[in-house]
Design an enzyme around this catalytic site. Structure first.
Site, short mmCIF file in Angstrom:
data_model
loop_
_atom_site.label_atom_id
_atom_site.label_comp_id
_atom_site.label_asym_id
_atom_site.label_seq_id
_atom_site.Cartn_x
_atom_site.Cartn_y
_atom_site.Cartn_z
CD GLU A 1 -57.38 -40.10 -69.66
OE1 GLU A 1 -56.83 -39.75 -70.74
OE2 GLU A 1 -58.24 -40.99 -69.60
CB ALA B 1 -54.28 -38.69 -76.68
CD GLU C 1 -60.84 -37.67 -72.75
OE1 GLU C 1 -61.63 -36.98 -72.07
OE2 GLU C 1 -59.72 -38.01 -72.34
N GLY D 1 -55.83 -36.84 -72.18
CA GLY D 1 -54.65 -37.60 -71.76
C GLY D 1 -53.71 -36.80 -70.86
N1 COA Z 1 -53.88 -33.16 -80.52
C1 COA Z 1 -53.31 -32.66 -81.63
N2 COA Z 1 -53.07 -31.34 -81.83
C2 COA Z 1 -53.45 -30.52 -80.85
C3 COA Z 1 -54.07 -30.95 -79.67
C4 COA Z 1 -54.27 -32.36 -79.51
N3 COA Z 1 -54.81 -32.88 -78.43
N4 COA Z 1 -54.34 -29.89 -78.89
C5 COA Z 1 -53.92 -28.81 -79.57
N5 COA Z 1 -53.37 -29.18 -80.75
C6 COA Z 1 -52.78 -28.32 -81.77
C7 COA Z 1 -53.85 -27.56 -82.54
O1 COA Z 1 -54.39 -28.36 -83.58
C8 COA Z 1 -53.05 -26.39 -83.05
O2 COA Z 1 -52.31 -26.81 -84.18
P1 COA Z 1 -52.15 -25.79 -85.45
O3 COA Z 1 -51.37 -24.63 -84.89
O4 COA Z 1 -51.37 -26.62 -86.42
O5 COA Z 1 -53.52 -25.43 -85.88
C9 COA Z 1 -52.07 -26.11 -81.91
O6 COA Z 1 -52.00 -27.31 -81.14
C10 COA Z 1 -52.50 -24.98 -81.01
O7 COA Z 1 -53.84 -25.26 -80.56
P2 COA Z 1 -55.07 -24.26 -80.79
O8 COA Z 1 -56.32 -25.09 -80.76
O9 COA Z 1 -54.85 -23.42 -81.99
O10 COA Z 1 -54.92 -23.36 -79.48
P3 COA Z 1 -56.09 -22.61 -78.70
O11 COA Z 1 -55.41 -21.73 -77.72
O12 COA Z 1 -57.08 -22.01 -79.64
O13 COA Z 1 -56.87 -23.77 -77.89
C11 COA Z 1 -57.02 -25.78 -76.59
C12 COA Z 1 -56.17 -24.53 -76.93
C13 COA Z 1 -56.17 -26.64 -75.65
C14 COA Z 1 -58.30 -25.35 -75.89
C15 COA Z 1 -57.36 -26.55 -77.90
O14 COA Z 1 -56.16 -26.75 -78.62
C16 COA Z 1 -58.00 -27.88 -77.70
O15 COA Z 1 -59.18 -27.95 -77.41
N6 COA Z 1 -57.22 -28.97 -77.85
C17 COA Z 1 -57.74 -30.30 -77.80
C18 COA Z 1 -58.00 -30.73 -76.37
C19 COA Z 1 -58.61 -32.11 -76.35
O16 COA Z 1 -59.71 -32.33 -76.82
N7 COA Z 1 -57.86 -33.07 -75.78
C20 COA Z 1 -58.29 -34.45 -75.70
C21 COA Z 1 -57.82 -35.22 -76.89
S1 COA Z 1 -58.34 -36.91 -76.85
#
Ligand code: COA
Length: 260
Positions: free
Chosen positions: A114, A66, A134, A111
């Site tokens: 999920e 999410a 989360e 999400g």
């Molecule tokens: N919500 C909002 N933005 C998100 C996102 C999310 N769940 N997941 C990734 N993004 C965005 C990042 O902020 C980034 O934006 P930016 O380019 O403006 O900085 C972009 O997507 C790319 O992600 P980034 O983190 O730079 O890529 P990465 O390869 O270093 O890491 C992940 C990939 C998936 C490991 C990492 O993005 C992450 O941990 N995301 C969150 C996962 C999460 O906690 N999900 C549960 C949410 S409740």
């Protein structure tokens, strides 16, 4: 409805729904969930369509969770509403009387995991990574994760995944029953379409009734359990740790939790 965050592509009687926010790795916000809901209703009503495949646009993510930026400012009531919308849409996937397949083409986190779990069958690319991170953000799973993950992989593995928040690769997800098949990344969508076509070649009513029967066997007060989940998820937004966890993600630093 004009779609901004999803793309629908029909391949004869198979409809592919792409979640299309690649800049944020297809993170789910309210608009995207409402568009998925509208598309599901259209799919349900369209007699020419037999099977839906849900996948992510781009090469990196199914859905990376999410949307954290949208969730960051929520209060407890808004947090609960956030969870309830997810429950409504994901329950629709589960209860629509046609099969829905998740083609997990990359990150399926929070999400995203999920969403995949609400689908009837989960097919993954060998590059996919799944998890429920989360608690690292100061919240609990809120889109049915605590229910569906436990059913799919059992109590111990579900607790391990949710409490550690760690990501697992496709092979491990397959081993524990979180995904049903793993394919080379490049062939995932073709394989999903192939499976959808086999399903579509069977008697439509028999397939529908079979889905209802299997779903019935899984009903263990799920509506009550998800109501509790939504309430507790909402309460996370009354904690300092939620602002710290999500704030730290947005500021690209490690969170410091206080247990408050
Ligand atoms: N919500 C909002 N933005 C998100 C996102 C999310 N769940 N997941 C990734 N993004 C965005 C990042 O902020 C980034 O934006 P930016 O380019 O403006 O900085 C972009 O997507 C790319 O992600 P980034 O983190 O730079 O890529 P990465 O390869 O270093 O890491 C992940 C990939 C998936 C490991 C990492 O993005 C992450 O941990 N995301 C969150 C996962 C999460 O906690 N999900 C549960 C949410 S409740």
């Amino acid at each position: 409805m004009q779609y901004e965050n999803i793309i629908l592509e029909n391949r004869q009687n198979v409809q592919v729904l792409f979640i299309n926010r690649p800049k944020v790795l297809n993170a789910l916000n309210e608009q995207t969930l409402l568009e998925i809901e509208a598309a599901l209703k259209g799919f349900a009503d369209d007699q020419s369509l037999s099977v839906m495949i849900i996948t992510g646009s781009g090469d990196r993510a199914f859905v990376a969770g999410a949307d954290i930026e949208a969730q960051y400012p929520l209060n407890a009531v808004e947090g609960r509403n956030w969870a309830l919308l997810g429950h409504r849409v994901f329950r629709l996937i589960e209860t629509i009387d046609k099969p829905v397949i998740a083609a997990i083409n990359g990150f399926a986190l929070g999400g995203g995991c999920e969403l995949a779990m609400a689908c009837d069958i989960r097919l993954a690319s060998d590059k996919a990574q799944l998890g429920q991170p989360e608690v690292s953000l100061g919240i609990t799973p809120g889109y049915g994760g605590t229910q569906r993950l436990t059913r799919l992989v059992g109590e111990g593995k579900a607790k391990q995944l949710v409490f550690t928040g760690q990501r697992i690769k496709a092979g491990e997800a397959h081993r524990i029953g979180l995904v049903d098949e793993v394919y080379p990344h490049e062939t995932l969508l073709d394989e999903a379409v192939k499976m959808a076509e086999v399903i579509a070649s069977n008697a439509p009513l028999a397939v529908r009734y079979a889905k209802i029967q299997i779903n019935q066997s899984l009903q263990i007060n799920s509506d009550i359990a998800t109501a509790v989940e939504a309430g507790l998820f909402g309460i996370c937004y009354a904690t300092k740790d939620q602002k710290e966890g999500m704030g730290a993600f947005l500021e690209k630093r490690k969170p410091v939790f206080e247990g408050k």
